[in-house]
Design an enzyme around this catalytic site. Structure first.
Site, PDB file in Angstrom:
ATOM      1  N   ARG A 200       5.158  10.854  -2.734  1.00 16.83           N
ATOM      2  CA  ARG A 200       4.835  10.606  -1.320  1.00 16.83           C
ATOM      3  C   ARG A 200       6.055  10.880  -0.441  1.00 16.83           C
ATOM      4  NH1 ARG A 200       4.312   4.793   1.625  1.00 16.83           N
ATOM      5  NH2 ARG A 200       3.699   5.572   3.653  1.00 16.83           N
TER       6      ARG A 200
ATOM      7  N   TYR B  69      11.055   8.884   1.102  1.00 11.97           N
ATOM      8  CA  TYR B  69      11.026   7.909   0.015  1.00 11.97           C
ATOM      9  C   TYR B  69      11.692   8.378  -1.276  1.00 11.97           C
ATOM     10  CZ  TYR B  69       7.681   5.735   3.150  1.00 11.97           C
ATOM     11  OH  TYR B  69       7.085   5.170   4.249  1.00 11.97           O
TER      12      TYR B  69
ATOM     13  N   HIS C  44       3.909  -4.657   9.130  1.00 13.15           N
ATOM     14  CA  HIS C  44       3.805  -4.565  10.582  1.00 13.15           C
ATOM     15  C   HIS C  44       2.655  -5.370  11.193  1.00 13.15           C
ATOM     16  CE1 HIS C  44       6.618  -1.507   9.541  1.00 13.15           C
ATOM     17  NE2 HIS C  44       5.697  -0.843   8.888  1.00 13.15           N
TER      18      HIS C  44
ATOM     19  N   ASN D  35       8.164  -5.485  -0.903  1.00 15.06           N
ATOM     20  CA  ASN D  35       8.063  -4.384   0.051  1.00 15.06           C
ATOM     21  C   ASN D  35       6.589  -4.352   0.450  1.00 15.06           C
ATOM     22  OD1 ASN D  35       7.774  -1.986   1.412  1.00 15.06           O
ATOM     23  ND2 ASN D  35       9.146  -0.838   0.082  1.00 15.06           N
TER      24      ASN D  35
ATOM     25  N   PRO E 225       0.791  -1.226   0.000  1.00 18.09           N
ATOM     26  CA  PRO E 225       0.000   0.000   0.000  1.00 18.09           C
ATOM     27  C   PRO E 225       0.826   1.280   0.000  1.00 18.09           C
ATOM     28  CG  PRO E 225      -0.218  -1.153   2.107  1.00 18.09           C
ATOM     29  CD  PRO E 225       0.532  -2.050   1.180  1.00 18.09           C
ATOM     30  N   ASN E 226       0.309   2.229  -0.751  1.00 13.45           N
ATOM     31  CA  ASN E 226       0.826   3.585  -0.886  1.00 13.45           C
ATOM     32  C   ASN E 226       2.138   3.684  -1.659  1.00 13.45           C
ATOM     33  OD1 ASN E 226      -1.337   4.898   0.549  1.00 13.45           O
ATOM     34  ND2 ASN E 226      -0.486   3.952   2.383  1.00 13.45           N
TER      35      ASN E 226
ATOM     36  N   HIS F 240      12.788  -2.470   2.336  1.00 10.84           N
ATOM     37  CA  HIS F 240      12.157  -1.243   2.835  1.00 10.84           C
ATOM     38  C   HIS F 240      13.011  -0.069   2.410  1.00 10.84           C
ATOM     39  CE1 HIS F 240       9.260  -3.493   5.088  1.00 10.84           C
ATOM     40  NE2 HIS F 240      10.246  -4.268   5.495  1.00 10.84           N
ATOM     41  N   ILE F 241      12.391   0.909   1.809  1.00 17.63           N
ATOM     42  CA  ILE F 241      13.103   2.078   1.311  1.00 17.63           C
ATOM     43  C   ILE F 241      13.705   2.859   2.461  1.00 17.63           C
ATOM     44  CG2 ILE F 241      12.814   4.259   0.065  1.00 17.63           C
ATOM     45  CD1 ILE F 241      10.563   2.721  -1.548  1.00 17.63           C
ATOM     46  N   SER F 242      12.920   3.072   3.497  1.00 18.56           N
ATOM     47  CA  SER F 242      13.419   3.800   4.674  1.00 18.56           C
ATOM     48  C   SER F 242      13.974   2.794   5.685  1.00 18.56           C
ATOM     49  CB  SER F 242      12.291   4.606   5.326  1.00 18.56           C
ATOM     50  OG  SER F 242      11.320   3.736   5.885  1.00 18.56           O
TER      51      SER F 242
ATOM     52  N   ARG G 231       6.429   0.886  13.385  1.00 19.66           N
ATOM     53  CA  ARG G 231       7.042   0.509  12.105  1.00 19.66           C
ATOM     54  C   ARG G 231       8.319  -0.326  12.285  1.00 19.66           C
ATOM     55  NH1 ARG G 231       4.559   3.545   8.042  1.00 19.66           N
ATOM     56  NH2 ARG G 231       3.774   5.567   8.756  1.00 19.66           N
TER      57      ARG G 231
ATOM     58  N   ALA H 258       2.917  -0.901   4.705  1.00 23.17           N
ATOM     59  CA  ALA H 258       2.365  -0.952   6.059  1.00 23.17           C
ATOM     60  C   ALA H 258       1.948  -2.365   6.473  1.00 23.17           C
ATOM     61  CB  ALA H 258       1.172  -0.002   6.183  1.00 23.17           C
TER      62      ALA H 258
ATOM     63  N   ARG I 266      12.246   4.756  12.560  1.00 25.37           N
ATOM     64  CA  ARG I 266      10.933   5.371  12.401  1.00 25.37           C
ATOM     65  C   ARG I 266      10.081   5.152  13.642  1.00 25.37           C
ATOM     66  NH1 ARG I 266       8.668   4.934   6.750  1.00 25.37           N
ATOM     67  NH2 ARG I 266       7.429   6.629   7.598  1.00 25.37           N
TER      68      ARG I 266
ATOM     69  N   GLU J 124      12.893  -9.194   1.493  1.00 26.65           N
ATOM     70  CA  GLU J 124      12.041  -8.071   1.900  1.00 26.65           C
ATOM     71  C   GLU J 124      12.860  -6.787   1.797  1.00 26.65           C
ATOM     72  OE1 GLU J 124       9.358  -8.689   5.233  1.00 26.65           O
ATOM     73  OE2 GLU J 124      10.034  -6.796   6.077  1.00 26.65           O
TER      74      GLU J 124
ATOM     75  N   ASP K 226       2.030 -15.608   6.247  1.00 24.95           N
ATOM     76  CA  ASP K 226       1.715 -17.009   5.987  1.00 24.95           C
ATOM     77  C   ASP K 226       1.904 -17.353   4.511  1.00 24.95           C
ATOM     78  OD1 ASP K 226       1.129 -17.479   8.640  1.00 24.95           O
ATOM     79  OD2 ASP K 226      -1.054 -17.397   8.368  1.00 24.95           O
TER      80      ASP K 226
END
Length: 135
Positions: free
Chosen positions: A17, A22, A75, A69, A9-10, A95-97, A106, A72, A102, A93, A82
């Protein structure tokens, strides 16, 4: 190798954004660079804001490795965790940040335990680093 890059998402808003977190490059633009650099891989891309759609895409099983990625969903999505657990292919996996710098909520990934590696805080370059490390 067929590699699926999947964003949650997002992340369709990359480039606009929160550019201070990001960056200001869209995923579509960055993907062109990745496809050029990693021309020996077939890179497929999928993004959705909907948890079930991400799971359905992962279950299509038309790839040799996945870079995810979860956004949200990282978390709290035990459903995605699963799903990843049942994929017997390389999984990274991204994550950009740096999620550990954070907000407290997060800093926990429920999906990471079901991947082979996690890259966090390398900006968009995390996707490139993941591709470099796929085996």
């Amino acid at each position: 190798m067929k590699v699926l890059i999947i964003n949650g998402p997002n992340l369709n808003l990359l480039g606009t954004r929160e550019p201070e977190i990001y960056g200001n490059v869209s995923m579509e633009s960055y993907l062109e660079d990745l496809k050029s650099e990693f021309h020996f891989h077939e890179i497929k891309y999928y993004q959705s804001n909907i948890e079930g759609e991400l799971i359905n895409r992962l279950q299509e099983d038309d790839f040799d490795a996945v870079i995810i990625n979860p956004g949200a969903f990282t978390h709290y999505s035990y459903a995605i965790a699963d799903c990843l657990k049942n994929i017997r292919k390389p999984k990274i996996e991204v994550h950009i940040s740096n999620i550990y710098k954070r907000e407290e909520f997060r800093q926990k990934s429920v999906t990471a335990a079901n991947t082979d590696a996690v890259l966090s805080g390398f900006g968009m370059d995390g996707y490139r680093l993941a591709l470099l490390n796929l085996k």
